[in-house]
Design a protein around this motif. Structure first.
Motif, short mmCIF file in Angstrom:
data_model
loop_
_atom_site.label_atom_id
_atom_site.label_comp_id
_atom_site.label_asym_id
_atom_site.label_seq_id
_atom_site.Cartn_x
_atom_site.Cartn_y
_atom_site.Cartn_z
N TYR A 192 0.83 -1.21 0.00
CA TYR A 192 0.00 0.00 0.00
C TYR A 192 0.87 1.26 0.00
CZ TYR A 192 -3.58 3.34 1.44
OH TYR A 192 -4.44 4.42 1.49
N ILE A 193 1.94 1.24 0.78
CA ILE A 193 2.85 2.38 0.81
C ILE A 193 3.45 2.62 -0.57
CG2 ILE A 193 5.15 3.08 1.63
CD1 ILE A 193 4.35 1.95 4.39
N HIS A 194 3.94 1.57 -1.21
CA HIS A 194 4.57 1.73 -2.53
C HIS A 194 3.57 2.21 -3.59
CE1 HIS A 194 8.72 0.21 -2.22
NE2 HIS A 194 8.28 -0.48 -1.19
N GLU A 195 2.33 1.80 -3.45
CA GLU A 195 1.32 2.16 -4.44
C GLU A 195 0.78 3.56 -4.24
OE1 GLU A 195 -1.48 -0.94 -3.81
OE2 GLU A 195 -0.20 -2.49 -4.72
N ASN A 196 1.10 4.20 -3.11
CA ASN A 196 0.51 5.49 -2.80
C ASN A 196 1.55 6.53 -2.40
OD1 ASN A 196 -2.69 5.15 -2.66
ND2 ASN A 196 -1.74 3.27 -1.88
N LEU A 197 2.73 6.46 -3.00
CA LEU A 197 3.79 7.39 -2.63
C LEU A 197 3.41 8.84 -2.89
CD1 LEU A 197 7.03 5.56 -3.88
CD2 LEU A 197 6.07 5.63 -1.57
N SER A 198 2.62 9.10 -3.90
CA SER A 198 2.28 10.48 -4.24
C SER A 198 1.01 10.96 -3.53
CB SER A 198 2.09 10.62 -5.75
OG SER A 198 1.02 9.80 -6.21
#
Length: 317
Positions: free
Chosen positions: A218-224
Motif C-alpha cells: 500500500y505504501i509503494h502504491e501510494n507514494l504520491s
C-alpha cells in the motif's frame, strides 16, 4: 532498432550493452536485426533477434550481468569454461568478469535481462546483512524447467509485457520502477544458484507476514498520495497499535518512517536518472512531499547531500 546492416547492428546493440564482435556465419546470408530495449536506472529488458546465423564475442561484460532467455531457436554459449546449448528449456546467465563467445541460429529470438553489477551487489549485501566475500558468480546454465528457472522466466516475461503496455520504465522513473528493479535483482539472487547461495540460505530472512506485506504494498502504491497511519492500518486489516509493533519488529522503524524513507528513496532514484530527469520540485511533489524545505532537510539527512546536488559525481544507489 531494425536494420539489415552488420556494422549498424554491431554499433547500436553495443551502445546498449558493450562493445563486441559480431559476424555472420554464412557470408552471403542477410541480416534482419530487431532489437527492442527499455531501461530503468539499473536494469533493462530487451528483445533481440538477428535473423541470420551469427557469432558474437563480447569478451567480458564488465559492468553488468546478462540473463538470456531463448524464445525460439537455439544458441551455443561458451562461458566460464562451460559449453551450453541454450533453447526453450535452457537459459544462460553471463557473469561480468568472465569471457563469453556465442553462436546464435538464424531463428534464435531471446528475451534479455541486463542488471548493473554494483546494483546487484548492493541488493545482495542488503539481503545477507553483511559485506560480500567477493564477486558474485552465477551458474552459467539456467534450467527453465526448475522452480527457480520457471519463476525468473515468468517474471522477466511479465516485465516485457508491462514495458510493451507502457507500464514499466516509461517516462520519468517512478516508485513502481524502483520496486521492479529491486525485485528483479532479488529474483536472480534467490532463484539462480551462485557462489553466495549458501550465505543467502543461512541468512534468516523469512518472507514478510502477509499483513505487513499488504501494508508495504500500500505504501509503494501510494507514494504520491497524502496517506496517514490509519489508512495504512485499514488497508492491511490491522489496528494501529498492531501495525506499529509489526513494523518495529520487522524494519526497526515506524510505518510513517518507512513511508518517508520510501518516498525519499523514490525521489533520489528519479533525481539520479540519466534520462528525463525531473527538477527537484517535481521529484518532491510526485512522491508526496508538500513542504520543500522539509524535503531538502530529510533528503540531506538520508543521502548526505541536498536534492539539487544529486548526480554531481555521486554513484547511483
Amino acid at each position: 532498432m531494425r536494420t539489415g546492416d552488420l556494422d549498424e547492428a554491431r554499433h547500436r546493440v553495443g551502445q546498449k550493452f558493450c562493445d563486441h564482435r559480431l559476424d555472420i556465419t554464412q557470408r552471403h546470408s542477410g541480416l534482419a536485426v530487431r532489437h527492442n530495449h527499455v531501461a530503468g536506472q539499473y536494469s533493462s529488458i530487451n528483445y533481440l533477434h538477428y535473423g541470420a546465423d551469427v557469432t558474437i564475442d563480447p569478451g567480458m561484460l564488465g559492468s553488468f550481468y546478462l540473463l538470456q532467455i531463448p524464445l525460439s531457436g537455439h544458441a551455443n554459449i561458451r562461458h566460464r569454461g562451460d559449453d551450453i546449448l541454450a533453447n526453450a528449456t535452457s537459459a544462460t546467465l553471463l557473469n561480468p568478469d568472465r569471457e563469453t563467445t556465442m553462436r546464435w541460429s538464424s531463428d534464435c529470438r531471446k528475451l534479455l535481462l541486463q542488471i548493473d553489477r554494483d546494483h546487484l551487489e548492493t541488493a545482495a549485501q542488503q539481503l545477507i546483512g553483511t559485506e560480500l566475500p567477493g564477486p558474485i558468480r552465477f551458474a552459467s546454465h539456467v534450467d527453465l524447467h526448475s522452480k527457480g528457472g520457471r519463476r525468473i522466466r515468468q517474471m522477466v516475461w511479465a516485465c516485457a509485457q508491462a514495458a510493451e503496455a507502457g507500464l514499466l520504465f516509461k517516462g520519468p522513473l517512478r516508485g513502481s520502477d524502483i520496486r521492479v528493479e529491486q525485485e528483479l535483482a532479488l529474483a536472480l539472487l534467490t532463484d539462480i544458484p551462485s557462489n553466495i547461495s549458501h550465505i543467502i540460505d543461512r541468512a534468516d530472512h523469512g518472507s514478510l507476514p502477509k499483513r505487513i506485506r499488504a501494508a508495504v504494498d500500500y505504501i509503494h502504491e501510494n507514494l504520491s498520495n497524502p496517506i496517514q497511519l490509519v489508512d495504512i492500518a485499514t488497508h492491511a486489516g490491522m489496528n494501529i497499535r498492531t501495525l506499529q509493533k509489526g513494523f518495529r519488529r520487522t524494519f526497526g522503524q515506524s510505518p510513517m518512517q518507512v513511508l518517508r524513507n520510501t518516498r525519499l528513496d523514490a525521489a533520489h532514484y528519479q533525481l539520479m536518472a540519466h534520462r528525463e530527469k525531473p527538477d527537484v520540485t517535481t521529484a518532491a511533489f510526485s512522491n508526496g512531499f508538500s513542504h520543500l524545505g522539509r524535503f531538502a532537510r530529510d533528503y540531506k539527512a538520508r543521502f548526505g547531500h541536498l536534492p539539487s546536488e544529486t548526480g554531481r559525481g555521486q554513484h547511483p544507489g
